[in-house]
Design an enzyme around this catalytic site. Sequence first.
Site, PDB file in Angstrom:
ATOM      1  N   GLY A   1      34.707  45.642  41.531  1.00  0.00           N
ATOM      2  CA  GLY A   1      35.013  47.069  41.364  1.00  0.00           C
ATOM      3  C   GLY A   1      35.918  47.316  40.175  1.00  0.00           C
TER       4      GLY A   1
ATOM      5  N   GLY B   1      34.530  47.287  36.730  1.00  0.00           N
ATOM      6  CA  GLY B   1      33.766  47.663  35.538  1.00  0.00           C
ATOM      7  C   GLY B   1      33.027  46.523  34.872  1.00  0.00           C
ATOM      8  CG  LEU B   2      34.625  43.093  33.987  1.00  0.00           C
ATOM      9  CD1 LEU B   2      35.388  41.759  33.945  1.00  0.00           C
ATOM     10  CD2 LEU B   2      34.356  43.576  32.563  1.00  0.00           C
ATOM     11  N   GLY B   3      30.597  44.821  36.291  1.00  0.00           N
ATOM     12  CA  GLY B   3      29.253  44.663  36.857  1.00  0.00           C
ATOM     13  C   GLY B   3      29.161  43.677  38.010  1.00  0.00           C
ATOM     14  CB  SER B   4      31.471  42.599  40.750  1.00  0.00           C
ATOM     15  OG  SER B   4      31.657  43.740  41.587  1.00  0.00           O
TER      16      SER B   4
ATOM     17  CD  GLU C   1      24.116  47.651  40.397  1.00  0.00           C
ATOM     18  OE1 GLU C   1      24.998  47.444  41.275  1.00  0.00           O
ATOM     19  OE2 GLU C   1      24.380  48.065  39.270  1.00  0.00           O
TER      20      GLU C   1
ATOM     21  CE  LYS D   1      29.083  46.248  32.987  1.00  0.00           C
ATOM     22  NZ  LYS D   1      29.075  47.222  33.930  1.00  0.00           N
TER      23      LYS D   1
ATOM     24  CG  ASP E   1      26.030  47.598  35.171  1.00  0.00           C
ATOM     25  OD1 ASP E   1      25.977  47.941  33.975  1.00  0.00           O
ATOM     26  OD2 ASP E   1      26.993  47.850  35.913  1.00  0.00           O
TER      27      ASP E   1
HETATM   28  N1  LIG Z   1      30.915  39.220  45.666  1.00  0.00           N
HETATM   29  C1  LIG Z   1      30.699  40.362  46.346  1.00  0.00           C
HETATM   30  N2  LIG Z   1      30.630  40.356  47.701  1.00  0.00           N
HETATM   31  C2  LIG Z   1      30.390  41.502  48.376  1.00  0.00           C
HETATM   32  N3  LIG Z   1      30.244  42.719  47.810  1.00  0.00           N
HETATM   33  C3  LIG Z   1      30.299  42.779  46.482  1.00  0.00           C
HETATM   34  C4  LIG Z   1      30.536  41.623  45.680  1.00  0.00           C
HETATM   35  N4  LIG Z   1      30.562  41.994  44.393  1.00  0.00           N
HETATM   36  C5  LIG Z   1      30.354  43.326  44.385  1.00  0.00           C
HETATM   37  N5  LIG Z   1      30.193  43.794  45.640  1.00  0.00           N
HETATM   38  C6  LIG Z   1      29.951  45.213  46.033  1.00  0.00           C
HETATM   39  O1  LIG Z   1      29.966  45.985  44.844  1.00  0.00           O
HETATM   40  C7  LIG Z   1      31.036  46.950  44.881  1.00  0.00           C
HETATM   41  C8  LIG Z   1      31.672  47.081  43.495  1.00  0.00           C
HETATM   42  O2  LIG Z   1      30.731  47.672  42.653  1.00  0.00           O
HETATM   43  P1  LIG Z   1      31.102  48.758  41.601  1.00  0.00           P
HETATM   44  O3  LIG Z   1      31.927  49.845  42.206  1.00  0.00           O
HETATM   45  O4  LIG Z   1      29.834  49.125  40.979  1.00  0.00           O
HETATM   46  O5  LIG Z   1      32.034  47.990  40.544  1.00  0.00           O
HETATM   47  P2  LIG Z   1      31.647  46.802  39.545  1.00  0.00           P
HETATM   48  O6  LIG Z   1      30.174  46.647  39.587  1.00  0.00           O
HETATM   49  O7  LIG Z   1      32.122  47.280  38.220  1.00  0.00           O
HETATM   50  O8  LIG Z   1      32.422  45.614  39.960  1.00  0.00           O
HETATM   51  C9  LIG Z   1      32.014  46.411  45.902  1.00  0.00           C
HETATM   52  O9  LIG Z   1      32.754  47.469  46.472  1.00  0.00           O
HETATM   53  C10 LIG Z   1      31.096  45.728  46.905  1.00  0.00           C
HETATM   54  O10 LIG Z   1      30.563  46.664  47.819  1.00  0.00           O
HETATM   55  C1  LIG Z   2      28.848  53.981  34.673  1.00  0.00           C
HETATM   56  C2  LIG Z   2      27.632  53.089  34.509  1.00  0.00           C
HETATM   57  O1  LIG Z   2      27.035  53.400  33.237  1.00  0.00           O
HETATM   58  C3  LIG Z   2      28.023  51.600  34.474  1.00  0.00           C
HETATM   59  C4  LIG Z   2      28.740  51.161  35.710  1.00  0.00           C
HETATM   60  O2  LIG Z   2      29.201  49.829  35.586  1.00  0.00           O
HETATM   61  P1  LIG Z   2      30.209  49.204  36.664  1.00  0.00           P
HETATM   62  O3  LIG Z   2      29.565  49.264  38.012  1.00  0.00           O
HETATM   63  O4  LIG Z   2      31.472  50.012  36.634  1.00  0.00           O
HETATM   64  O5  LIG Z   2      30.408  47.762  36.220  1.00  0.00           O
HETATM   65  C5  LIG Z   2      26.640  53.392  35.609  1.00  0.00           C
HETATM   66  C6  LIG Z   2      25.221  52.881  35.369  1.00  0.00           C
HETATM   67  O6  LIG Z   2      24.798  52.784  34.203  1.00  0.00           O
HETATM   68  O7  LIG Z   2      24.524  52.627  36.348  1.00  0.00           O
HETATM   69 MG   LIG Z   3      28.686  48.157  39.562  1.00  0.00          MG
END
Ligand SMILES: Nc1ncnc2c1ncn2[C@@H]1O[C@H](COP(=O)(O)OP(=O)(O)O)[C@@H](O)[C@H]1O
Ligand SMILES: C[C@@](O)(CCOP(=O)(O)O)CC(=O)O
Ligand SMILES: [Mg+2]
Length: 397
Positions: A152, A154-157, A206, A20, A217
Amino acid sequence: MSNDDRDRESMEVRARAPGKIILVGEHAVVHGSAAVAAAIDLYTTSSISLLHEGEDGDAGAVELDLRDSDLVFSWPCSRLRRALGEVSGKAGAPTPCSPDELAAIAKLMEDQEIPEAKIWLSAGLSAFLYLYTSILGCRPGKAVVTSDLPIGAGLGSSAAFCVSMSGALLTAAGTVGIGGGSGVEEWELFGKDDLELVNQWAFQGEKIIHGKPSGIDNSVSTFGSMIKFKKGELTNLKSRNPVKMLITDTRVGRNTKALVAGVSERASRHPDAMASVFHAVNSISEELSSIVELAAEDEIAITSKEDKLAELMEMNQGLLQCMGVSHSSIETVLRTTLKYSLVSKLTGAGGGGCVLTLIPTLSANIVLEKVATELESHGFRCFKVEVGGRGLQVCRG
Ligand SMILES: Nc1ncnc2c1ncn2[C@@H]1O[C@H](COP(=O)(O)OP(=O)(O)O)[C@@H](O)[C@H]1O
Ligand SMILES: C[C@@](O)(CCOP(=O)(O)O)CC(=O)O
Ligand SMILES: [Mg+2]
């Protein structure tokens, strides 16, 4: 074992969930303000195959294959039962992960050899173990995960991981339903009630990864489209001419949990000032939502809509700086795009990660190429995404 159970054991279930962008409102949404987010056409796909217990008393194992990282993790079912007790799997709404359960899962992580450079994966692995054992119990099975998303950034992985995994696990458990079994591989959508259930489970996942997520997200990843989200309430925003966004990944790693905690600490140091900041963000999100809806009904011209969105995004970026979540790499992207009269803001938790640049409909492709080339000369990675598409989809292989 019933025929249904036997059928489920022989079949692979795959679920894919999108990443997202947050157009406006990140962080403030954790503190009760509105935010606007949209699904993008980059997906995380999770597959689940249930396995038979061994004939010779071997209880088998739960395996997680993270294809993109080239890492496979495995937990013997007997070890899981010792650590977590005889969890039998749960068909209905989730029970949050208790502190004792979280401590037991942390112990199970110690058995795994996670490379130091990939230690951030342990949050995702913990969420996986919680979801798997809570939904399916300690029965043997294999999960495979692949993703188009930068992790990690910001695109909601994290949400796409939790949504796709919850969708696959609940389908494998027979709790949520798709027809399937035609032999033709095709993605199907769930009904609303099933999506609600998947979303509740994904939110619990989450929580393990983010600490205190707002739920925006996992909601946008589950339901897709463009949404306004406030205090757990979701409003679907109709959008006839989807906005076009360039995404720049600064490649500066960061962690959402730490950034969210940092904003909360600032809010407790300066409660009045930060309440005003969150209030201002709320007004920005409400205004942006109305503009998107008016434009969908042809009440305002597309260029006027884009000018307004750009201004609101610029204002939101200023407030994100007030919250302390910008970064020098993000500032470099802002300065670079401004040279081409384009407006940008960070998206997601900030502190590095990705930046959005609004691409006006009338801007020439040549401008887009030039700005992307200049951004890439700084070592950033640019890509264009489709905004506002589908949420969770499932297919039985
Ligand atoms: N494909 C994946 N396999 C394993 N862990 C994942 C995967 N995608 C995300 N994660 C977990 O989510 C974390 C990243 O989440 P976050 O810090 O919220 O950043 P974002 O959601 O923006 O990508 C990773 O450090 C990992 O622990
Ligand atoms: C910073 C926040 O608003 C969004 C976080 O998004 P991401 O995990 O950085 O993709 C946190 C949340 O709403 O849970
Ligand atoms: Mg996240």
